[in-house]
Design a protein around this motif. Structure first.
Motif, short mmCIF file in Angstrom:
data_model
loop_
_atom_site.label_atom_id
_atom_site.label_comp_id
_atom_site.label_asym_id
_atom_site.label_seq_id
_atom_site.Cartn_x
_atom_site.Cartn_y
_atom_site.Cartn_z
N ALA A 14 0.91 -1.48 0.05
CA ALA A 14 -0.07 0.22 0.02
C ALA A 14 0.88 1.24 0.09
CB ALA A 14 -0.93 -0.04 1.30
N ALA A 15 1.97 1.12 0.85
CA ALA A 15 2.87 2.52 0.91
C ALA A 15 3.60 2.58 -0.58
CB ALA A 15 4.17 2.06 1.91
N THR A 16 3.89 1.33 -1.16
CA THR A 16 4.42 1.58 -2.46
C THR A 16 3.38 2.13 -3.57
OG1 THR A 16 5.85 -0.54 -2.12
CG2 THR A 16 5.63 0.32 -4.35
N ALA A 17 2.37 1.69 -3.37
CA ALA A 17 1.28 2.22 -4.47
C ALA A 17 0.99 3.70 -4.11
CB ALA A 17 0.05 1.58 -4.23
N ARG A 48 1.88 0.48 -11.65
CA ARG A 48 0.61 0.17 -11.78
C ARG A 48 -0.27 1.40 -11.16
NH1 ARG A 48 0.65 -4.38 -9.61
NH2 ARG A 48 1.20 -5.57 -11.66
N ALA A 49 0.25 1.62 -9.94
CA ALA A 49 -0.51 2.53 -9.16
C ALA A 49 -0.51 3.83 -9.76
CB ALA A 49 0.12 2.89 -7.67
N ARG A 52 -2.93 3.98 -12.90
CA ARG A 52 -4.16 4.14 -12.34
C ARG A 52 -4.68 5.44 -11.85
NH1 ARG A 52 -4.47 -1.84 -9.54
NH2 ARG A 52 -4.88 -2.99 -11.46
N ALA A 53 -3.44 6.27 -11.31
CA ALA A 53 -3.74 7.47 -10.72
C ALA A 53 -3.97 8.62 -11.65
CB ALA A 53 -2.52 7.66 -9.65
N LEU A 54 -3.08 8.14 -12.68
CA LEU A 54 -3.07 9.27 -14.06
C LEU A 54 -4.58 8.95 -14.59
CD1 LEU A 54 0.32 9.11 -15.37
CD2 LEU A 54 -0.75 11.05 -14.39
N ALA A 55 -5.11 7.86 -14.97
CA ALA A 55 -6.19 7.52 -15.43
C ALA A 55 -7.29 7.57 -14.55
CB ALA A 55 -6.16 5.89 -15.91
N ASP A 56 -7.09 8.04 -13.58
CA ASP A 56 -8.42 8.02 -12.39
C ASP A 56 -9.24 6.85 -12.33
OD1 ASP A 56 -9.76 9.23 -10.32
OD2 ASP A 56 -10.95 10.30 -11.35
N ASP A 57 -8.62 5.73 -12.44
CA ASP A 57 -9.48 4.45 -12.45
C ASP A 57 -8.69 3.32 -11.99
OD1 ASP A 57 -10.71 2.15 -13.33
OD2 ASP A 57 -10.33 2.48 -15.65
N ALA A 58 -9.17 3.09 -10.45
CA ALA A 58 -8.50 2.08 -9.72
C ALA A 58 -8.57 0.86 -9.99
CB ALA A 58 -8.94 2.36 -8.21
N GLY A 59 -9.23 0.66 -11.10
CA GLY A 59 -9.44 -0.83 -11.62
C GLY A 59 -8.83 -1.09 -12.92
N LEU A 60 -8.26 -0.11 -13.52
CA LEU A 60 -7.72 -0.25 -14.61
C LEU A 60 -6.66 -1.39 -14.60
CD1 LEU A 60 -7.19 0.87 -17.60
CD2 LEU A 60 -5.36 2.37 -16.66
#
Length: 503
Positions: A14-17, A48-49, A52-60
């Motif tokens: 989680a800290a890495t993400a 990966r995190a 997903r943050a750039l896409a604003d899509d946590a499930g991408l």
């Protein structure tokens, strides 16, 4: 330039993400992040995190590009994820289109040691090292990309100090300045806004040994926002509550006032909301505001005056930037002198007019509509740091001739009528004097905006502001139609400043 180093301990995945999110918030086109570490060190988790943050899509779905070597994503900042583990030689990066990818977006590079000499020296190296039961992330680099990454990590530290260290960060909005905003979310709490407001970098002297920002009285630190925000809240205006602040670094954690604006689903202005905003201005203009406001213990902000020098240097942005853009040549000294003479004559008419706290950018991007509230509380107001003491009509002109959306003459009149009615209801009000001051301020503001929007394209590489120019020229024509501005109108017409031009 010296290589700088930052370290962060990552206790778990989680800290890495979260580190991936932090780097995503700082990423710009042209940036290269080199992710170095053993198998299973956390490189793919961070990548990966970040995507997903750039896409604003946590499930991408963000698969590892181990076999494809590169995977591209059309996100807010286009990002290209390279895995060089199977790379034969560094020159194979050419075949993968690395240079083109960095021109069009940002690059994440796993196993960068396979091509270290090929990567730009402005790359940010993120090295993962085993440390106890977790990992140590060591960031090193030089230049703007590293500085942005370091600032983003400082923002995470700020969130931690506010009890929001585990919050999710997502890009919200940027503006024409260096400020930017994020939405941060944490389970059990309403979303909040993270404001990143670095201290203003003053440009070179432009007049009398002073930079433009000094003459125009542009806010130079976040203390101005905090002081004005607190004063407005005390005066009954719905501005964001400040949950945490770091005045030295320029970080604020703010109440999120909402996302509904002043436009309908078709992007058209809603007349009733503009009228409500005008009534809020009328309430504000009936109050007496202090010129010295407190931002924190022992920290005060002196609200500057919107004096003649500030008005003139803003209006002259039209000559400095717009005139060369439409004519293809620098303005003549005769044009400059005539422009200043006409404007000085107009500004003389402001002597003795009503001055008050003016927010300067009181228009749709900075106004939130809250339909579930009543009265003035229906309106949330943001972006208040550049407030001055100036003509009350200025903010009415900013609202009724909204620079970002086309306000028809009918909605403009409706907005003005709402303001005038509210002022009359509160006491004695000189409508004729107000309308003349309104025309002067509308002409000054829209002249300034023409110059600023061209400057944003020419100097700052933001061409999307040019689409607003036809609207601004129309607003100028409306303002200059007032009889008090006849001489100025003649000057603009004689020099082709109101004609439709392509830039």
């Amino acid at each position: 330039m010296a290589v700088l180093v930052l370290e962060r301990f990552l206790a778990d995945e989680a800290a890495t993400a979260r580190l991936g999110e932090d780097l995503a918030m700082s990423l710009r086109i042209g940036d290269v992040l080199a992710l170095k570490g053993d198998l299973g060190a956390g490189k793919s988790t961070l990548a990966r995190a970040l995507v997903r943050a750039l896409a604003d899509d946590a499930g991408l779905d963000v698969p590892s590009p181990t076999f494809t070597l590169v995977q591209s994503y059309d996100t807010r900042v286009p990002v290209h994820h390279f895995d060089l583990y199977r790379l034969g030689t560094a020159s194979e990066l050419d075949e993968l289109g690395f240079d083109e990818a960095v021109t069009q977006g940002a690059a994440l590079v796993e196993w960068p040691e396979r091509a270290e000499a090929y990567l730009p020296n402005t790359s940010v190296l993120v090295e993962f090292l085993q440390q106890g039961d977790g990992r140590l992330a060591r960031l090193s680099g030089e230049g703007a990309a590293f500085e942005r990454a370091a600032r983003s990590l400082a923002m995470r530290d700020f969130l931690g100090q506010a009890g929001w260290g585990e919050a999710q960060r997502r890009y919200f909005i940027g503006d024409a300045s260096a400020r930017s905003y994020e939405i941060v979310t944490l389970a059990g709490f309403p979303p909040r806004v993270l404001m990143n407001s670095p201290r203003l970098v003053l440009g070179p002297p432009v007049r009398d040994g002073k930079p433009y920002a000094d003459i125009a009285h542009t806010a130079q630190s976040v203390s101005a926002f905090v002081a004005i925000d607190r004063a407005l809240r005390a005066g009954g205006v719905s501005v964001p509550e400040i949950h945490a602040q770091d005045l030295d670094q320029g970080f604020l954690l703010l109440e999120h006032l909402g996302s509904q604006g002043f436009l309908d689903k078709r992007g058209q202005p809603v007349a009733e909301r503009y009228a409500a905003a005008a009534e809020l201005l009328a309430m504000m203009h009936g109050k007496t505001w202090p010129a010295r406001m407190q931002a924190g213990p022992g920290v005060f902000h002196e609200v500057p005056p919107f004096d003649r020098d500030a008005m003139m240097i803003e209006a002259e942005l039209l000559v400095d930037w717009y005139v060369p853009a439409i004519s293809g040549a620098p303005p003549s000294e005769a044009l400059r002198a005539g422009y200043r003479s006409e404007w000085n004559a107009v500004l003389d008419r402001l002597e003795g007019r009503e001055y008050t706290l003016m927010l300067r950018d009181f228009h749709s991007p900075n106004l939130i509509w809250r339909a579930d509230r009543s009265g003035h509380d229906r309106l949330g107001v943001v972006d208040v740091q550049d407030a001055l003491i100036g003509p009350s009509a200025y903010d009415v002109a900013s609202l009724a001739m909204d620079a970002r959306v086309t306000i028809s003459p009918e909605i403009e009149k409706h907005t003005l009528a709402a303001y005038i009615a509210a002022r009359r209801a509160a006491g004695v009000f000189d409508e004729d004097e107000f309308l003349e001051t309104y025309a002067i301020m509308a002409a000054q503001r829209n002249s300034k905006v023409l110059g600023i929007f061209v400057r944003l394209e020419k100097r700052d590489g933001k061409p999307y502001y040019l689409k607003h120019l036809p609207r601004i020229r129309d607003y100028l024509r409306r303002a200059l139609a007032h009889p008090a501005l006849a001489g100025l109108q003649d000057f603009y017409i004689a020099h082709g400043l109101l004609e439709e031009r392509s830039i």
